[in-house]
Motif scaffolding. Structure first.
Motif, PDB file in Angstrom:
ATOM      1  N   TRP A 150      -3.450  34.028  56.610  1.00 48.28           N
ATOM      2  CA  TRP A 150      -2.795  32.808  56.100  1.00 48.28           C
ATOM      3  C   TRP A 150      -1.444  32.603  56.786  1.00 48.28           C
ATOM      4  O   TRP A 150      -1.112  31.496  57.231  1.00 48.28           O
ATOM      5  CB  TRP A 150      -2.615  32.925  54.583  1.00 48.28           C
ATOM      6  CG  TRP A 150      -1.875  31.759  54.008  1.00 48.28           C
ATOM      7  CD1 TRP A 150      -2.389  30.538  53.691  1.00 48.28           C
ATOM      8  CD2 TRP A 150      -0.470  31.701  53.721  1.00 48.28           C
ATOM      9  NE1 TRP A 150      -1.393  29.723  53.216  1.00 48.28           N
ATOM     10  CE2 TRP A 150      -0.213  30.412  53.225  1.00 48.28           C
ATOM     11  CE3 TRP A 150       0.572  32.617  53.830  1.00 48.28           C
ATOM     12  CZ2 TRP A 150       1.066  30.014  52.839  1.00 48.28           C
ATOM     13  CZ3 TRP A 150       1.850  32.210  53.455  1.00 48.28           C
ATOM     14  CH2 TRP A 150       2.078  30.931  52.964  1.00 48.28           C
ATOM     15  N   THR A 172      -5.075  39.551  46.972  1.00 47.62           N
ATOM     16  CA  THR A 172      -4.837  38.279  47.676  1.00 47.62           C
ATOM     17  C   THR A 172      -6.113  37.729  48.318  1.00 47.62           C
ATOM     18  O   THR A 172      -6.819  38.448  49.028  1.00 47.62           O
ATOM     19  CB  THR A 172      -3.761  38.479  48.775  1.00 47.62           C
ATOM     20  OG1 THR A 172      -2.572  38.986  48.162  1.00 47.62           O
ATOM     21  CG2 THR A 172      -3.450  37.178  49.500  1.00 47.62           C
ATOM     22  N   ILE A 187      -7.653  33.670  49.982  1.00 46.13           N
ATOM     23  CA  ILE A 187      -7.226  32.315  50.349  1.00 46.13           C
ATOM     24  C   ILE A 187      -8.051  31.327  49.525  1.00 46.13           C
ATOM     25  O   ILE A 187      -9.291  31.382  49.541  1.00 46.13           O
ATOM     26  CB  ILE A 187      -7.384  32.069  51.861  1.00 46.13           C
ATOM     27  CG1 ILE A 187      -6.458  33.025  52.622  1.00 46.13           C
ATOM     28  CG2 ILE A 187      -7.043  30.620  52.211  1.00 46.13           C
ATOM     29  CD1 ILE A 187      -6.553  32.956  54.121  1.00 46.13           C
ATOM     30  N   GLU A 193      -0.058  29.409  59.055  1.00 45.36           N
ATOM     31  CA  GLU A 193       1.163  28.667  58.725  1.00 45.36           C
ATOM     32  C   GLU A 193       2.174  28.725  59.861  1.00 45.36           C
ATOM     33  O   GLU A 193       2.892  27.766  60.116  1.00 45.36           O
ATOM     34  CB  GLU A 193       1.829  29.288  57.482  1.00 45.36           C
ATOM     35  CG  GLU A 193       1.068  29.109  56.203  1.00 45.36           C
ATOM     36  CD  GLU A 193       1.086  27.668  55.735  1.00 45.36           C
ATOM     37  OE1 GLU A 193       2.174  27.147  55.445  1.00 45.36           O
ATOM     38  OE2 GLU A 193       0.000  27.065  55.669  1.00 45.36           O
ATOM     39  N   LYS A 197      -4.576  28.078  50.547  1.00 45.45           N
ATOM     40  CA  LYS A 197      -3.332  28.776  50.182  1.00 45.45           C
ATOM     41  C   LYS A 197      -3.644  30.230  49.886  1.00 45.45           C
ATOM     42  O   LYS A 197      -4.700  30.534  49.320  1.00 45.45           O
ATOM     43  CB  LYS A 197      -2.734  28.161  48.917  1.00 45.45           C
ATOM     44  CG  LYS A 197      -2.228  26.773  49.108  1.00 45.45           C
ATOM     45  CD  LYS A 197      -1.371  26.362  47.907  1.00 45.45           C
ATOM     46  CE  LYS A 197      -0.862  24.958  48.090  1.00 45.45           C
ATOM     47  NZ  LYS A 197      -1.220  24.055  47.040  1.00 45.45           N
ATOM     48  N   SER A 198      -2.696  31.111  50.226  1.00 46.10           N
ATOM     49  CA  SER A 198      -2.904  32.502  49.815  1.00 46.10           C
ATOM     50  C   SER A 198      -2.480  32.610  48.350  1.00 46.10           C
ATOM     51  O   SER A 198      -1.415  32.115  47.965  1.00 46.10           O
ATOM     52  CB  SER A 198      -2.122  33.466  50.700  1.00 46.10           C
ATOM     53  OG  SER A 198      -0.820  33.643  50.242  1.00 46.10           O
ATOM     54  N   VAL A 199      -3.340  33.218  47.562  1.00 43.76           N
ATOM     55  CA  VAL A 199      -3.057  33.347  46.124  1.00 43.76           C
ATOM     56  C   VAL A 199      -3.350  34.775  45.680  1.00 43.76           C
ATOM     57  O   VAL A 199      -4.174  35.472  46.280  1.00 43.76           O
ATOM     58  CB  VAL A 199      -3.914  32.371  45.268  1.00 43.76           C
ATOM     59  CG1 VAL A 199      -3.600  30.923  45.603  1.00 43.76           C
ATOM     60  CG2 VAL A 199      -5.406  32.642  45.410  1.00 43.76           C
ATOM     61  N   GLN A 227      -3.471  37.872  53.658  1.00 47.46           N
ATOM     62  CA  GLN A 227      -2.113  37.313  53.728  1.00 47.46           C
ATOM     63  C   GLN A 227      -1.708  37.084  55.182  1.00 47.46           C
ATOM     64  O   GLN A 227      -1.082  36.075  55.515  1.00 47.46           O
ATOM     65  CB  GLN A 227      -1.125  38.251  53.024  1.00 47.46           C
ATOM     66  CG  GLN A 227       0.301  37.768  53.012  1.00 47.46           C
ATOM     67  CD  GLN A 227       0.488  36.469  52.215  1.00 47.46           C
ATOM     68  OE1 GLN A 227      -0.376  36.085  51.445  1.00 47.46           O
ATOM     69  NE2 GLN A 227       1.604  35.808  52.429  1.00 47.46           N
TER      70      GLN A 227
END
Ligand code: FES
Ligand code: FES
Length: 170
Positions: free
Chosen positions: A119, A56, A58, A123, A62-64, A116
């Protein structure tokens, strides 16, 4: 539509942890491998089916899971890896909280888990325990049993809300 020859490489530009990188990749190359080849070896590979989250990062806010993106798809994006969190040697509050709450053992899931968590707290700065567990449900850990990770995220959330990183409190 642009077609590629077999083995043809494509030039891509990535901004990683604030610095620009230019590299040539085959279109099938996964982002996780390119990041590791650029030196960001904190980005780990824990599976080949997109479920573990050890990869993971960012990307553009967005976390990807970087094992599930082609490097060419990330062209011109801004990426933050765990290596980019500390500032001038001072740990990010999430890193500090993982240390303080013993939220890692082997450390293999940790970079992905921390990204994660960073992120998640952007959020949702004040998550419930349930929201934390849900928020990290794409990140597997075989060592900790998760409890201390949840505690670390709660601690980091509190300190981020107070804008008081741990290293300023000692
Ligand atoms: S390496 Fe397991 S989800 Fe990416
Ligand atoms: S600390 Fe070992 S997998 Fe999470």
């Amino acid at each position: 539509m642009k077609l590629f020859e077999k083995d043809q490489k494509v030039k891509i530009t990535l901004k990683v942890n604030g610095k620009p990188y230019e590299t040539e990749v085959e279109p099938r190359r996964l982002l996780v491998h390119v990041l590791r080849e650029l030196g960001f070896t904190g980005v780990h590979v824990g599976c080949d089916t997109s479920n573990c989250g050890a990869c993971t990062v960012i990307m553009d806010g967005k976390s990807v899971k970087s094992c599930t993106l082609l490097a060419v798809e990330a062209n011109n994006s801004e990426i933050t890896t765990v290596e980019g969190l500390a500032q001038d040697g001072n740990l990010h509050p999430v890193q500090e909280a993982f240390w303080e709450k013993h939220a890692l053992q082997c450390g293999y899931c940790t970079p992905g888990m921390i990204m994660q968590s960073v992120w998640l707290l952007k959020e949702n700065p004040n998550p419930t325990e349930e929201e934390i567990r849900e928020g990290i449900s794409g990140n597997l850990c075989r060592c900790t049993g998760y409890q201390n990770i949840v505690e670390a995220i709660k601690t980091a959330a509190e300190r981020l809300r107070l804008n008081q990183p741990l290293y300023q409190r000692r």
